[in-house]
Design a protein around this motif. Structure first.
Motif, mmCIF file in Angstrom:
data_model
loop_
_atom_site.group_PDB
_atom_site.id
_atom_site.type_symbol
_atom_site.label_atom_id
_atom_site.label_comp_id
_atom_site.label_asym_id
_atom_site.label_seq_id
_atom_site.Cartn_x
_atom_site.Cartn_y
_atom_site.Cartn_z
ATOM 1 N N VAL A 1 0.847 -1.192 0.000
ATOM 2 C CA VAL A 1 0.000 0.000 0.000
ATOM 3 C C VAL A 1 0.884 1.246 0.000
ATOM 4 O O VAL A 1 1.933 1.285 0.654
ATOM 5 C CB VAL A 1 -0.942 0.002 1.218
ATOM 6 N N ILE B 1 1.792 6.778 6.397
ATOM 7 C CA ILE B 1 0.827 6.276 7.378
ATOM 8 C C ILE B 1 0.296 7.456 8.180
ATOM 9 O O ILE B 1 1.075 8.216 8.781
ATOM 10 C CB ILE B 1 1.471 5.244 8.319
ATOM 11 N N ILE C 1 1.645 -3.265 8.602
ATOM 12 C CA ILE C 1 1.747 -3.010 7.159
ATOM 13 C C ILE C 1 2.337 -4.261 6.524
ATOM 14 O O ILE C 1 3.350 -4.804 6.998
ATOM 15 C CB ILE C 1 2.644 -1.798 6.854
ATOM 16 N N THR D 1 -1.908 4.646 4.054
ATOM 17 C CA THR D 1 -2.960 4.019 4.829
ATOM 18 C C THR D 1 -3.205 4.841 6.087
ATOM 19 O O THR D 1 -2.397 5.713 6.455
ATOM 20 C CB THR D 1 -2.583 2.577 5.201
ATOM 21 N N THR D 2 -4.321 4.558 6.731
ATOM 22 C CA THR D 2 -4.693 5.257 7.955
ATOM 23 C C THR D 2 -4.928 4.237 9.061
ATOM 24 O O THR D 2 -5.572 3.206 8.843
ATOM 25 C CB THR D 2 -5.970 6.089 7.752
#
Length: 262
Positions: free
Chosen positions: A158, A246, A172, A161-162
């Protein structure tokens, strides 16, 4: 009478030897020359003399050649790759050549040659005798080329991302595949050092086979904000990098003051 018969036989043998000595030495005739390049996926490509095949680093090429000699001389086979790679047996008609484990760039081409001779002159010790042997020997040569390739792995991860600040930890995952089936190593790093994260990682394995599929990084968000991580994948030669952004956010708004449980 016995002496006469013996002398007659000796003269006949000498005459035959002289006649045989005067006959030209016919060169070997190559009856078969087949080369099989084995890919990492198990696919086999058969190529002929003068053609080029492709293998990965450390890949195998099966060599098979056969020759006949009109003079019924014994034949001697010698394979030569001019210092590159290695042979299972360089003096056999059927053998294998193994590509070098490392190459200079993404691809490198090598030449492989077989010499088929009706004299084993390399085993002659004295230089004068060796030169005499070489002058009377008949040799046939065949050659072909092998291109050794180094293909980089493909990385899937990715890009951003959150995660929630209240979560026990953030994870991750990164997955990579190598077209040459090389073993892959993963490395996780934090690009921004404020605040510093403690990152741990583990391999992601296929349950039935135990084959590594990827890598999972874990860390505990120490404060809301943005964090930049980088995952690096290497097959021992090529290196692929990818950056992940992130965002650590609060699931519920923080109070204006007081204490909160972390």
């Amino acid at each position: 009478m016995i002496r006469i018969a013996f002398l007659a036989s000796l003269l006949l043998f000498s005459a035959c030897s002289l006649v045989h000595k005067d006959l030209p030495n016919e060169p070997p005739v190559i009856e078969l020359a087949r080369f099989v390049c084995i890919r990492t996926d198990g696919q086999r490509d058969t190529v002929s003399v003068g053609e080029t095949c492709q293998v990965s680093r450390g890949g195998e090429v099966q060599l098979n050649t056969f020759a006949s000699d009109e003079d019924d001389d014994p034949l001697f086979y010698r394979w030569n790759s001019f210092g590159a790679g290695s042979f299972r047996d360089s003096l056999a008609a059927q053998t294998s050549w193994f590509a070098p484990p490392n190459i200079e760039s993404s691809s490198e081409t090598f030449s492989i040659q077989a010499s088929i001779s009706d004299r084993d002159c390399d085993s002659v010790q004295l230089e004068e005798d060796r030169q005499r042997c070489l002058s009377s020997a008949s040799t046939q040569r065949i050659s072909f080329t092998v291109t050794v390739v180094q293909r980089a792995p493909a990385l899937s991860v990715v890009q951003d991302t959150t995660v929630f600040f209240e979560a026990p930890q953030a994870e991750i995952e990164a997955y990579a595949a190598d077209p040459d089936n090389d073993a892959l190593t993963y490395d996780w790093q934090q690009l921004d050092q404020q605040p510093t994260l403690s990152i741990t990682s583990e391999s992601i394995l296929d349950d039935p086979t135990g084959i590594p599929l990827g890598s999972r990084a874990s860390f505990i968000p120490t404060a809301p904000g943005s964090y930049r991580l980088q995952v690096t994948v290497s097959d021992g030669d090529a290196v692929i990098e990818s950056e992940i952004l992130i965002q650590v956010v609060n699931q519920t708004p923080l109070p204006a003051g007081g204490m909160v449980a972390l």
